[in-house]
Design a protein around this motif. Structure first.
Motif, PDB file in Angstrom:
ATOM      1  N   ARG A 239       0.837  -1.208   0.000  1.00 48.33           N
ATOM      2  CA  ARG A 239       0.000   0.000   0.000  1.00 48.33           C
ATOM      3  C   ARG A 239       0.867   1.251   0.000  1.00 48.33           C
ATOM      4  N   LEU A 240       1.916   1.233   0.822  1.00 43.64           N
ATOM      5  CA  LEU A 240       2.823   2.374   0.866  1.00 43.64           C
ATOM      6  C   LEU A 240       3.589   2.494  -0.447  1.00 43.64           C
ATOM      7  N   LEU A 241       4.018   1.373  -1.001  1.00 41.98           N
ATOM      8  CA  LEU A 241       4.757   1.413  -2.256  1.00 41.98           C
ATOM      9  C   LEU A 241       3.875   1.908  -3.389  1.00 41.98           C
ATOM     10  N   ARG A 242       2.610   1.469  -3.409  1.00 41.23           N
ATOM     11  CA  ARG A 242       1.705   1.926  -4.459  1.00 41.23           C
ATOM     12  C   ARG A 242       1.482   3.413  -4.364  1.00 41.23           C
ATOM     13  N   ARG A 243       1.286   3.916  -3.144  1.00 39.74           N
ATOM     14  CA  ARG A 243       1.058   5.355  -2.986  1.00 39.74           C
ATOM     15  C   ARG A 243       2.286   6.140  -3.437  1.00 39.74           C
ATOM     16  N   THR A 244       3.466   5.635  -3.093  1.00 40.84           N
ATOM     17  CA  THR A 244       4.697   6.315  -3.500  1.00 40.84           C
ATOM     18  C   THR A 244       4.840   6.311  -5.008  1.00 40.84           C
ATOM     19  N   ALA A 245       4.538   5.152  -5.637  1.00 41.87           N
ATOM     20  CA  ALA A 245       4.683   5.047  -7.086  1.00 41.87           C
ATOM     21  C   ALA A 245       3.645   5.883  -7.814  1.00 41.87           C
ATOM     22  N   ASP A 246       2.408   5.899  -7.316  1.00 35.19           N
ATOM     23  CA  ASP A 246       1.332   6.606  -8.009  1.00 35.19           C
ATOM     24  C   ASP A 246       1.496   8.116  -7.916  1.00 35.19           C
ATOM     25  N   ASP A 247       1.785   8.598  -6.733  1.00 34.03           N
ATOM     26  CA  ASP A 247       1.885  10.042  -6.541  1.00 34.03           C
ATOM     27  C   ASP A 247       3.213  10.588  -7.038  1.00 34.03           C
ATOM     28  N   GLY A 248       4.272   9.816  -6.801  1.00 28.17           N
ATOM     29  CA  GLY A 248       5.602  10.282  -7.179  1.00 28.17           C
ATOM     30  C   GLY A 248       6.096  11.332  -6.201  1.00 28.17           C
ATOM     31  N   PRO A 249       7.391  11.346  -5.888  1.00 31.62           N
ATOM     32  CA  PRO A 249       7.909  12.347  -4.960  1.00 31.62           C
ATOM     33  C   PRO A 249       7.907  13.731  -5.577  1.00 31.62           C
ATOM     34  N   THR A 250       7.673  14.748  -4.743  1.00 31.57           N
ATOM     35  CA  THR A 250       7.719  16.111  -5.250  1.00 31.57           C
ATOM     36  C   THR A 250       9.157  16.576  -5.449  1.00 31.57           C
ATOM     37  N   ARG A 251      10.092  15.958  -4.720  1.00 30.14           N
ATOM     38  CA  ARG A 251      11.502  16.337  -4.858  1.00 30.14           C
ATOM     39  C   ARG A 251      12.371  15.090  -4.855  1.00 30.14           C
ATOM     40  N   ARG A 252      13.333  15.054  -5.784  1.00 30.38           N
ATOM     41  CA  ARG A 252      14.355  14.008  -5.835  1.00 30.38           C
ATOM     42  C   ARG A 252      15.690  14.721  -5.793  1.00 30.38           C
ATOM     43  N   VAL A 253      16.422  14.497  -4.703  1.00 29.29           N
ATOM     44  CA  VAL A 253      17.637  15.271  -4.445  1.00 29.29           C
ATOM     45  C   VAL A 253      18.832  14.321  -4.401  1.00 29.29           C
ATOM     46  N   PRO A 254      19.839  14.523  -5.264  1.00 26.65           N
ATOM     47  CA  PRO A 254      21.060  13.724  -5.142  1.00 26.65           C
ATOM     48  C   PRO A 254      21.824  14.122  -3.883  1.00 26.65           C
ATOM     49  N   VAL A 255      22.351  13.138  -3.157  1.00 29.66           N
ATOM     50  CA  VAL A 255      23.054  13.433  -1.908  1.00 29.66           C
ATOM     51  C   VAL A 255      24.368  12.669  -1.859  1.00 29.66           C
ATOM     52  N   ASP A 256      25.318  13.249  -1.167  1.00 24.82           N
ATOM     53  CA  ASP A 256      26.602  12.620  -0.901  1.00 24.82           C
ATOM     54  C   ASP A 256      26.486  11.900   0.444  1.00 24.82           C
TER      55      ASP A 256
END
Length: 357
Positions: A239-256
């Motif tokens: 359920r959590l994975l589906r919600r994450t996949a369907d909505d998509g993150p608002t921000r994707r940030v590369p990090v060190d």
């Protein structure tokens, strides 16, 4: 103009369905006669009506049908919507197969002892165990979380662990012979399995895993680990994975990863579950990426910066499990779950629950 009956015949929708879609605002007629109440449609509405009929047949939710209609001239937008729905259908089918297998076993336990065999890369399975082991729960009041879920898929094995505050998912591809099943492997057996996967040099690079009637057996080069699965239903992590996949993150940030492991990183103290907790505060600006926020920096100093608090120890565990110098942080807001992923492996990630600042 077409009457509602003519549009029904042209589109494959019933008259009652067209009335329903009018009431809900999904497909309104071009004209409603103020005296008779008859609905009239234009020729241009035939294609949208056929689109509604097709989406209805595959079970797309009403709100998403409306979105598809509004964006029907944007194939990429509608494509993402359909891909997300297809994933839901596939997950639902896999869940239904598992439940039906359990029902058959309950109806005739003597005749329905099904066996599923997997053949996986030792290295891939070891990496998957390492990626989720840190998130296994240790609360004696929650024995359902005291293990790793083995979730068999048509082309491999997904491993999942959670302690409520974080969730880790990883995957090992391989050959599968048998129906999709699940088994909740106790943490002691997980550790035994991990030791088995380090069997000496020169051994076969493949591990065999067999699941039969609540028993899990893993074998490498003649050595075995056998365990009885825990008798609990693992939480619905999909359920959590589906919600994450369907909505998509608002921000994707590369990090060190090294920067986040800095021992001198500032923290703030917050009360969590009744005890003081050192919280690492992440600050995200669209232009500047990620930074660690100092304890003495006032909240709201930069209106363009999103600040998220996380358990510092849990964050380090997730970084270690990822095992890569460059990672991607995905987040939606200050109180939404955030994900840590390797950019080269979409199947392995950790999800951390934020701590309100």
């Amino acid at each position: 103009m077409r009457s509602i009956g003519e549009l029904a015949r042209a589109s494959g929708l019933t008259v009652s369905a067209l009335r329903f879609y009018d009431r809900t605002g999904v497909l309104a007629p071009a004209l409603v006669d103020p005296v008779t109440g008859y609905r009239w449609y234009t020729d241009e509405q035939v294609i949208p009506a056929r689109l509604v009929a097709g989406l209805r047949r595959v079970g797309l939710p009403l709100t998403e049908i409306g979105v598809a209609l509004r964006h029907r001239h944007e194939p990429a937008v509608v494509g993402r919507l359909l891909d997300a729905h297809l994933r839901r259908l596939e997950d639902g089918l896999a869940d239904a197969r598992r439940e039906l297998s359990r029902v058959r076993a309950l109806l005739a336990p003597e005749e329905n002892l099904m066996t599923t065999r997997l053949f996986l890369s030792r290295a891939d399975l070891a990496a998957a165990v390492d990626a989720v082991r840190f998130a296994v729960g240790a609360d004696p009041d929650l024995p359902v979380l005291a293990g790793v879920l083995l979730d068999v898929e048509p082309d491999g094995l997904r491993l999942v662990a959670t302690d409520r505050h974080r969730l880790a998912v990883a995957r090992a591809a391989g050959r599968v012979d048998g129906p999709p099943v699940r088994a909740l492997l106790p943490v002691d057996a997980v550790d035994e399995l991990r030791t088995l996967l380090d069997t000496g040099e020169g051994a076969t690079p493949e591990v065999g895993v067999m699941l039969t009637d609540g028993r899990v057996t893993a074998s490498v080069a003649g050595r075995e680990v056998t365990a009885t699965a825990l008798p609990y239903d693992f939480p619905d992590y999909r359920r959590l994975l589906r919600r994450t996949a369907d909505d998509g993150p608002t921000r994707r940030v590369p990090v060190d990863a090294a920067a986040l492991r800095d021992d001198t990183a500032p923290t703030v103290t917050r009360e969590h579950d009744g005890v003081p907790l050192a919280v690492t505060v992440l600050g995200v600006r669209d232009a500047d990426g990620l930074r660690l926020v100092g304890a003495d920096e006032p909240a709201g100093d930069d209106p363009d910066e999103l600040r998220v608090g996380v358990n510092g120890g849990y964050l380090l565990d997730a970084l270690d499990a990822a095992g890569a110098p460059q990672l991607v942080l995905e987040l939606d807001g200050p109180i939404a779950p955030l994900a840590i992923r390797r950019p080269d492996d979409a199947d392995a990630f950790s999800i951390l629950m934020p701590i309100r600042l």
